[in-house]
Design a protein around this motif. Structure first.
Motif, PDB file in Angstrom:
ATOM      1  N   TRP A 236      89.498 -39.555  32.424  1.00  0.00           N
ATOM      2  CA  TRP A 236      89.352 -40.291  33.673  1.00  0.00           C
ATOM      3  C   TRP A 236      90.123 -41.607  33.628  1.00  0.00           C
TER       4      TRP A 236
ATOM      5  N   HIS B 254      77.637 -47.794  36.019  1.00  0.00           N
ATOM      6  CA  HIS B 254      77.918 -46.403  36.393  1.00  0.00           C
ATOM      7  C   HIS B 254      79.062 -45.900  35.530  1.00  0.00           C
ATOM      8  N   TRP B 255      79.118 -44.587  35.292  1.00  0.00           N
ATOM      9  CA  TRP B 255      80.202 -44.050  34.471  1.00  0.00           C
ATOM     10  C   TRP B 255      81.559 -44.252  35.140  1.00  0.00           C
ATOM     11  N   LYS B 256      81.621 -44.192  36.468  1.00  0.00           N
ATOM     12  CA  LYS B 256      82.892 -44.423  37.152  1.00  0.00           C
ATOM     13  C   LYS B 256      83.349 -45.867  36.963  1.00  0.00           C
ATOM     14  N   SER B 257      82.400 -46.796  37.035  1.00  0.00           N
ATOM     15  CA  SER B 257      82.722 -48.201  36.800  1.00  0.00           C
ATOM     16  C   SER B 257      83.212 -48.417  35.374  1.00  0.00           C
TER      17      SER B 257
ATOM     18  N   ASP C 173      81.157 -50.482  44.925  1.00  0.00           N
ATOM     19  CA  ASP C 173      80.452 -49.359  45.547  1.00  0.00           C
ATOM     20  C   ASP C 173      79.842 -49.777  46.879  1.00  0.00           C
TER      21      ASP C 173
ATOM     22  N   LEU D 112      84.389 -47.354  45.271  1.00  0.00           N
ATOM     23  CA  LEU D 112      83.928 -46.474  44.207  1.00  0.00           C
ATOM     24  C   LEU D 112      82.688 -45.763  44.715  1.00  0.00           C
TER      25      LEU D 112
ATOM     26  N   ASP E  52      81.882 -36.738  41.378  1.00  0.00           N
ATOM     27  CA  ASP E  52      83.121 -37.426  41.748  1.00  0.00           C
ATOM     28  C   ASP E  52      83.512 -37.010  43.155  1.00  0.00           C
TER      29      ASP E  52
ATOM     30  N   SER F 176      87.730 -42.294  44.236  1.00  0.00           N
ATOM     31  CA  SER F 176      87.341 -40.922  43.921  1.00  0.00           C
ATOM     32  C   SER F 176      88.103 -39.897  44.744  1.00  0.00           C
TER      33      SER F 176
END
Length: 274
Positions: free
Chosen positions: A71, A103-106, A139, A158, A164, A183
């Motif tokens: 990622w 968060h994992w995306k962050s 977010d 986000l 995702d 995303s």
């Protein structure tokens, strides 16, 4: 659910981001574990399931080092293509504010932007303290769109869900075309770097494991709750990953209602933290 079992930490702690990405790419063990209240932030599709009839059990997802690196590489491609003026090595060091829940995306954004040489800061509810940010990743893009705190910074959204999805798919709310929907765009980018990264050194203190609140030692686990995230958890994340450890991100605090019935203590036991 059983506690995480980690492999042996590398004896050679990486000195720069290309080495850190290489270390993560070779790691099948978890690098990030993310807990999040079910249906938070207005997420669409957060229906109860048969194992959680009242729909209140926190959601959990884990990413191996290999997946986290994947990622991060995709995000590096997205940032260098869509935000090339910000991440141009010839320009002054950009400042990236990650205004979101843990968060994992962050976490992937932190790794990607740091790998490109940016000064990255994590926060929650930081629209009044962006300072001289070049990019705000959030977010809650609706809170930034007309805020004077954005200044001249670019804005990226986000999506808050564990899946995702685009921001609109995740929360049922459209965002303006000028806001980068991370995303929605990131999957189009390759899993491999098209050009080698500049050997940006890791922050001072990473090698000794002494940087950041909650940083883990060799092969250990670092807990980052909403409090640590808001106080800036970048150092803790990078130090933990560099030493072969796991970052456990919890969007919440023990006193939150969703963590009643002993769920907080159970989550900590699941991750070997209690």
């Amino acid at each position: 659910m059983t506690p995480l079992t980690l492999g042996s930490a590398s004896q050679n702690v990486p000195e720069d981001f290309p080495q850190l990405l290489e270390l993560l790419a070779g790691r099948p063990q978890p690098a990030v574990v993310c807990y999040r209240p079910r249906g938070a932030d207005g997420e669409v599709g957060a229906e109860p399931d048969s194992t959680d009839p009242d729909g209140t059990e926190p959601e959990r997802v884990e990413l191996s080092g290999r997946v986290l690196q994947n990622w991060a590489v995709k995000l590096i491609g997205l940032f260098t293509e869509e935000l090339e003026e910000i991440f141009d090595p010839a320009e002054p060091t950009p400042r990236v504010l990650v205004d979101s829940a843990p968060h994992w995306k962050s976490a992937a954004v932190v790794l990607a932007a740091s790998s490109l040489g940016a000064q990255v800061v994590t926060a929650a509810g930081a629209t009044d303290s962006s300072g001289t940010a070049s990019l705000a990743v959030t977010d809650r893009p609706q809170d930034w769109q007309s805020s004077p705190a954005l200044g001249q910074a670019e804005l990226a959204a986000l999506s808050p869900g564990l899946l995702d999805e685009s921001f609109e798919d995740a929360v049922g709310q459209a965002i303006p075309a000028w806001v980068l929907d991370i995303s929605a765009e990131v999957r189009q980018h390759p899993d491999q770097l098209l050009t080698p990264l500049e050997p940006v050194r890791l922050p001072e203190g990473v090698e000794s494991g002494g940087i950041g609140t909650g940083g883990a030692g060799a092969g250990g686990t670092a807990l980052v709750t909403r409090t640590e995230w808001a106080a800036d958890a970048v150092g803790a994340l990078l130090s933990t990953w560099a030493h072969g450890g796991t970052v456990v991100l919890i969007d919440g605090m023990p006193e939150d209602p969703v963590w009643g019935q002993g769920r907080w203590e159970q989550a900590l036991r699941n991750e070997g933290l209690a």
